[in-house]
Scaffold this motif. Sequence first.
Motif, PDB file in Angstrom:
ATOM      1  N   SER A  56      37.774  21.373 -37.311  1.00  0.00           N
ATOM      2  CA  SER A  56      38.550  20.869 -36.169  1.00  0.00           C
ATOM      3  C   SER A  56      40.032  21.271 -36.255  1.00  0.00           C
ATOM      4  N   GLN A  57      40.594  21.290 -37.478  1.00  0.00           N
ATOM      5  CA  GLN A  57      42.018  21.654 -37.608  1.00  0.00           C
ATOM      6  C   GLN A  57      42.235  23.106 -37.156  1.00  0.00           C
ATOM      7  N   TRP A  58      41.335  23.988 -37.597  1.00  0.00           N
ATOM      8  CA  TRP A  58      41.433  25.408 -37.237  1.00  0.00           C
ATOM      9  C   TRP A  58      41.240  25.586 -35.725  1.00  0.00           C
ATOM     10  N   ARG A  59      40.245  24.847 -35.169  1.00  0.00           N
ATOM     11  CA  ARG A  59      39.973  24.971 -33.717  1.00  0.00           C
ATOM     12  C   ARG A  59      41.197  24.542 -32.909  1.00  0.00           C
ATOM     13  N   SER A 218      50.107  11.976 -31.492  1.00  0.00           N
ATOM     14  CA  SER A 218      49.885  13.354 -31.959  1.00  0.00           C
ATOM     15  C   SER A 218      49.816  13.363 -33.484  1.00  0.00           C
ATOM     16  N   ASN A 219      48.855  14.129 -34.030  1.00  0.00           N
ATOM     17  CA  ASN A 219      48.908  14.290 -35.483  1.00  0.00           C
ATOM     18  C   ASN A 219      49.232  15.745 -35.843  1.00  0.00           C
ATOM     19  N   PHE A 220      49.924  16.397 -34.921  1.00  0.00           N
ATOM     20  CA  PHE A 220      50.382  17.765 -35.140  1.00  0.00           C
ATOM     21  C   PHE A 220      51.823  17.679 -35.671  1.00  0.00           C
ATOM     22  N   SER A 221      51.970  17.861 -36.983  1.00  0.00           N
ATOM     23  CA  SER A 221      53.259  17.549 -37.620  1.00  0.00           C
ATOM     24  C   SER A 221      54.221  18.739 -37.596  1.00  0.00           C
ATOM     25  N   LEU A 222      55.462  18.492 -37.971  1.00  0.00           N
ATOM     26  CA  LEU A 222      56.447  19.577 -38.069  1.00  0.00           C
ATOM     27  C   LEU A 222      56.019  20.580 -39.144  1.00  0.00           C
ATOM     28  N   HIS A 223      55.402  20.051 -40.186  1.00  0.00           N
ATOM     29  CA  HIS A 223      54.877  20.922 -41.250  1.00  0.00           C
ATOM     30  C   HIS A 223      53.828  21.886 -40.659  1.00  0.00           C
ATOM     31  N   ASP A 224      52.917  21.345 -39.838  1.00  0.00           N
ATOM     32  CA  ASP A 224      51.890  22.197 -39.195  1.00  0.00           C
ATOM     33  C   ASP A 224      52.561  23.259 -38.327  1.00  0.00           C
ATOM     34  N   ILE A 225      53.591  22.843 -37.602  1.00  0.00           N
ATOM     35  CA  ILE A 225      54.272  23.782 -36.690  1.00  0.00           C
ATOM     36  C   ILE A 225      54.844  24.957 -37.472  1.00  0.00           C
TER      37      ILE A 225
END
Length: 435
Positions: A56-59, A218-225
């Motif tokens: 799911s993270q990759w998708r 949202s669980n899309f963090s600055l680290h992910d960005i």
Amino acid sequence: MHLKLGTMHTIVVSSPEMAKELIQKHDLAISSRAVPEAARALNHHTASLAWLPVGSQWRTLRKICNENMFSSKQLEASQILRREKLQQLRDYVQGCCSSGRVVSIGEIAFVTSINLISSTLFSMDFAQFGTDSSQEMKEAVQGLMKTHGTPNLADYFPMLKLIDPQGIKRESEVHLGKILATFDEIVSQRLQSRCGVHSPKKDDMLEALLDLNQENDSNFSLHDIKHLLLDLFVAGTDTVVDSVEWAMTELIRNPEKMLKAKNELSTIIGMNKQVEESDISRLPYMHSVVKETFRCHPPGPFLVPHRANDDIEINGYTIPKNSQILINVWAIGKDSRIWSNAHSFEPERFLDSKINYRGQDFELITFGSGRRICPGLPLAHRMVHLMVAYLVHNFNWKLEPGVKPEELDMNEKFGLSLHKAAPLKAIPTKVNTTF
Ligand code: HEM
């Protein structure tokens, strides 16, 4: 081919039939990655679009990229930006014509490419022509390609992981750290300016990602960005630079092919006009030059290593679970069973052929195929065609005194991407136009 390298099983696929069988019938089972130690530096692999397993993270990351960067709508909107960067390229080379300066094609392709990507991601240029301003970034991007492509004993003998005997993971950490520190600063500045009432919103990828980050729950963090931006930045720069440098090398080495490409451009585009993205489909010879360049010099010679999630039965053989799978696109491109005169550069072979690199024709899977196919393909398609077309349409190119076309060094340097070992240097003269 099945190699047992240390504790790791490696399967090398070197025919289009086998690649098709694997990718079409077992796509999900081979869609994860064999993650090298180099990609584990700073835990990059835990947030990286390129190295995460399919899940799911990759998708989510693929979806974000497709919607905000690579959709036809987004690409149409960002076209104006690419035109501006190409005009800067043309102006710089024109200046070199006036002063008779030798041009390093890799350098100018790098500045153009990095600025195309950095302005799409951050609305800013990272490099300037004719200066060393981008040297640090260049070393970091190319350093990552090298560390990710160099065979690492620690990948084959896991007990060596802690020692990192070749220092590859440590080197990777330095390069990743440099790029992430730069992105950190840019993201902080943007966050600050988003708080200001008078700063207009930017129309770039970072703005879209921060919007997602600031959505409720949202669980899309600055680290992910930052790690996503890093992947897009690294994957989208060097691959394009290599393609442009190889295409120009082949054209300069084969003056009759250069002339055909020029004639097509002057007939279809006209001498006083610049090539636009909408023209690409009207340039069959230029399109064949790009395909032939990809066949002869694929920027990702083994794709990015895949991994078998499970035991896979194929043609009576078993690929053991956790094997690393390398699709040898480089060898497929040189196979004389598939290609006549496989070692010569003949764009004409593609003129009456339907073979394309969009993942359906396994003779030419330069961008991969199936789930893991390069998400940047539509952008790369535009960037490579336009850069080569600009350089060919606007200038005549000759080699430095004493260098003969047939003696050009064609050696390749293997990393995760396939570089030209010796940089191509050439002298431009302006074609007579009124632009
Ligand atoms: C000529 C230019 C390019 C070539 C030949 C190329 C080729 C490839 C290849 C072979 C892969 C791996 C496919 C696989 O493992 O099956 C890949 C993955 C990827 N490429 Fe490209 N690429 C190019 C340009 C770009 C651009 C411009 C971007 C973005 C700005 C980009 C972003 C990515 C990303 C993020 C991945 C990882 C996708 C994943 O693992 O799910 N590439 N590319």
